[in-house]
Design a protein around this motif. Sequence first.
Motif, PDB file in Angstrom:
ATOM      1  N   ASP A 110      48.490  35.248  32.351  1.00 18.62           N
ATOM      2  CA  ASP A 110      49.045  34.837  33.774  1.00 18.62           C
ATOM      3  C   ASP A 110      47.941  35.757  34.770  1.00 18.62           C
ATOM      4  OD1 ASP A 110      51.073  33.299  33.195  1.00 18.62           O
ATOM      5  OD2 ASP A 110      52.537  34.993  33.231  1.00 18.62           O
ATOM      6  N   VAL A 111      47.631  36.694  34.192  1.00 22.13           N
ATOM      7  CA  VAL A 111      46.711  37.677  35.083  1.00 22.13           C
ATOM      8  C   VAL A 111      45.463  37.198  35.212  1.00 22.13           C
ATOM      9  CG1 VAL A 111      45.628  39.966  35.362  1.00 22.13           C
ATOM     10  CG2 VAL A 111      48.005  39.604  34.646  1.00 22.13           C
ATOM     11  N   ASP A 112      44.871  36.638  34.019  1.00 23.07           N
ATOM     12  CA  ASP A 112      43.447  35.859  34.169  1.00 23.07           C
ATOM     13  C   ASP A 112      43.412  34.964  34.819  1.00 23.07           C
ATOM     14  OD1 ASP A 112      42.644  38.143  32.506  1.00 23.07           O
ATOM     15  OD2 ASP A 112      42.493  36.835  30.606  1.00 23.07           O
ATOM     16  N   ALA A 113      44.415  34.237  34.559  1.00 19.85           N
ATOM     17  CA  ALA A 113      44.574  32.725  35.558  1.00 19.85           C
ATOM     18  C   ALA A 113      44.697  32.987  37.250  1.00 19.85           C
ATOM     19  CB  ALA A 113      45.993  31.895  35.389  1.00 19.85           C
ATOM     20  N   LEU A 114      45.565  34.007  37.500  1.00 18.13           N
ATOM     21  CA  LEU A 114      45.287  34.503  38.973  1.00 18.13           C
ATOM     22  C   LEU A 114      44.063  35.102  39.236  1.00 18.13           C
ATOM     23  CD1 LEU A 114      47.151  35.651  41.353  1.00 18.13           C
ATOM     24  CD2 LEU A 114      47.495  37.705  40.344  1.00 18.13           C
ATOM     25  N   LEU A 115      43.418  36.026  38.534  1.00 14.80           N
ATOM     26  CA  LEU A 115      42.179  36.344  38.848  1.00 14.80           C
ATOM     27  C   LEU A 115      40.940  35.124  38.793  1.00 14.80           C
ATOM     28  CD1 LEU A 115      41.829  39.560  36.665  1.00 14.80           C
ATOM     29  CD2 LEU A 115      42.222  39.402  39.023  1.00 14.80           C
ATOM     30  N   LEU A 116      41.037  34.009  38.070  1.00 15.90           N
ATOM     31  CA  LEU A 116      40.304  32.746  38.260  1.00 15.90           C
ATOM     32  C   LEU A 116      40.465  32.124  39.404  1.00 15.90           C
ATOM     33  CD1 LEU A 116      38.063  31.028  36.757  1.00 15.90           C
ATOM     34  CD2 LEU A 116      40.157  29.801  35.567  1.00 15.90           C
ATOM     35  N   ASP A 169      36.990  58.933  39.750  1.00 17.44           N
ATOM     36  CA  ASP A 169      35.866  59.700  40.698  1.00 17.44           C
ATOM     37  C   ASP A 169      34.752  58.972  40.684  1.00 17.44           C
ATOM     38  OD1 ASP A 169      35.904  60.768  37.864  1.00 17.44           O
ATOM     39  OD2 ASP A 169      34.221  61.925  38.765  1.00 17.44           O
ATOM     40  N   ILE A 170      34.747  58.089  39.802  1.00 19.95           N
ATOM     41  CA  ILE A 170      33.305  57.269  39.643  1.00 19.95           C
ATOM     42  C   ILE A 170      33.419  55.781  40.092  1.00 19.95           C
ATOM     43  CG2 ILE A 170      32.042  59.061  38.446  1.00 19.95           C
ATOM     44  CD1 ILE A 170      32.654  56.958  35.842  1.00 19.95           C
ATOM     45  N   ALA A 171      34.736  55.554  40.254  1.00 16.65           N
ATOM     46  CA  ALA A 171      35.128  54.044  40.440  1.00 16.65           C
ATOM     47  C   ALA A 171      34.641  53.667  41.984  1.00 16.65           C
ATOM     48  CB  ALA A 171      36.441  53.831  40.382  1.00 16.65           C
ATOM     49  N   ARG A 172      34.578  52.615  42.282  1.00 10.51           N
ATOM     50  CA  ARG A 172      34.374  52.081  43.810  1.00 10.51           C
ATOM     51  C   ARG A 172      35.846  52.175  44.264  1.00 10.51           C
ATOM     52  NH1 ARG A 172      30.258  49.263  46.214  1.00 10.51           N
ATOM     53  NH2 ARG A 172      28.942  50.116  44.725  1.00 10.51           N
ATOM     54  N   GLY A 173      36.737  52.145  43.626  1.00 10.55           N
ATOM     55  CA  GLY A 173      37.979  51.997  44.097  1.00 10.55           C
ATOM     56  C   GLY A 173      39.208  52.148  43.148  1.00 10.55           C
ATOM     57  N   VAL A 174      40.196  52.304  43.390  1.00  8.36           N
ATOM     58  CA  VAL A 174      41.386  52.369  42.201  1.00  8.36           C
ATOM     59  C   VAL A 174      42.677  51.889  43.035  1.00  8.36           C
ATOM     60  CG1 VAL A 174      42.872  53.887  40.960  1.00  8.36           C
ATOM     61  CG2 VAL A 174      40.420  54.654  41.279  1.00  8.36           C
ATOM     62  N   VAL A 175      43.216  51.016  42.257  1.00 11.79           N
ATOM     63  CA  VAL A 175      44.582  50.234  42.662  1.00 11.79           C
ATOM     64  C   VAL A 175      45.556  50.347  41.524  1.00 11.79           C
ATOM     65  CG1 VAL A 175      45.637  48.096  43.435  1.00 11.79           C
ATOM     66  CG2 VAL A 175      43.105  48.531  43.861  1.00 11.79           C
ATOM     67  N   SER A 176      46.770  50.847  41.838  1.00 14.87           N
ATOM     68  CA  SER A 176      47.702  51.322  40.917  1.00 14.87           C
ATOM     69  C   SER A 176      49.150  51.296  41.369  1.00 14.87           C
ATOM     70  CB  SER A 176      47.546  52.627  40.550  1.00 14.87           C
ATOM     71  OG  SER A 176      48.475  53.066  39.514  1.00 14.87           O
ATOM     72  N   GLY A 177      50.044  50.176  40.588  1.00 12.65           N
ATOM     73  CA  GLY A 177      51.296  50.176  40.962  1.00 12.65           C
ATOM     74  C   GLY A 177      51.839  48.896  41.622  1.00 12.65           C
ATOM     75  N   PHE A 178      51.089  48.162  41.494  1.00 14.58           N
ATOM     76  CA  PHE A 178      51.523  46.597  42.002  1.00 14.58           C
ATOM     77  C   PHE A 178      51.687  45.646  41.240  1.00 14.58           C
ATOM     78  CE2 PHE A 178      49.266  49.206  45.531  1.00 14.58           C
ATOM     79  CZ  PHE A 178      50.414  48.956  46.442  1.00 14.58           C
ATOM     80  N   GLY A 179      51.764  45.746  40.127  1.00 12.51           N
ATOM     81  CA  GLY A 179      51.853  44.764  39.187  1.00 12.51           C
ATOM     82  C   GLY A 179      50.721  43.943  39.105  1.00 12.51           C
ATOM     83  N   PRO A 180      50.815  42.801  38.569  1.00 15.31           N
ATOM     84  CA  PRO A 180      49.452  41.899  38.501  1.00 15.31           C
ATOM     85  C   PRO A 180      48.758  41.774  39.777  1.00 15.31           C
ATOM     86  CG  PRO A 180      51.579  40.666  37.478  1.00 15.31           C
ATOM     87  CD  PRO A 180      51.928  41.972  38.057  1.00 15.31           C
ATOM     88  N   ALA A 181      49.470  42.062  40.893  1.00 13.16           N
ATOM     89  CA  ALA A 181      48.650  42.101  42.240  1.00 13.16           C
ATOM     90  C   ALA A 181      47.591  43.149  42.232  1.00 13.16           C
ATOM     91  CB  ALA A 181      49.551  42.390  43.341  1.00 13.16           C
TER      92      ALA A 181
END
Length: 140
Positions: free
Chosen positions: A29-35, A117-129
């Motif tokens: 499901d996640v991969d389909a969303l990203l596609l 600390d070396i990432a462009r950004g971090v997203v955490s906590g929103f499920g597949p979103a």
Amino acid sequence: MRILVLHGPNLNLLGEREPETYGSATLADVDALLLRVATELGATIECAQSNHEGVLVDRIHGARGHADAILINPGGLTHTSVVLRDALLAVGLPFVEVHVSNIHAREPFRRHSYLSDIARGVVSGFGPASYELGLRGLLG
Ligand code: CA2
């Protein structure tokens, strides 16, 4: 833009176990969303999951010349892996770290990431979103 999406150890179980923590969406499901989102934004994506640190390192090395950026959920390796950090530093591609759960609202050992600390950004906590937001951030 060509995006390599990497899912780390145990994420193949997404949607099958611990839905209270990780939700009911499967990795497919996640991969389909990203596609869908990548196509909407004119990007291409390649998605891969591995339970093996070395395989993930090989995928990161292989991204040189084939991807412009990496979207990665390192799973539990987030909190342990100098190896993944070194691989990402070595290839020098921009990457966004994502987590389905909020790693800051769980056990204390999950609060530290070897990658943030070396990432462009971090997203955490929103499920597949989290993945979708990370992808939109990378493409933005
Ligand atoms: O919240 C996330 O996305 C994590 O990266 C998931 C990792 C965890 O070690 C990180 O602290 C946060 C664990 C992945 C395990 O995935 C499962 C999915 C369903 C059922 C069991 C495990």
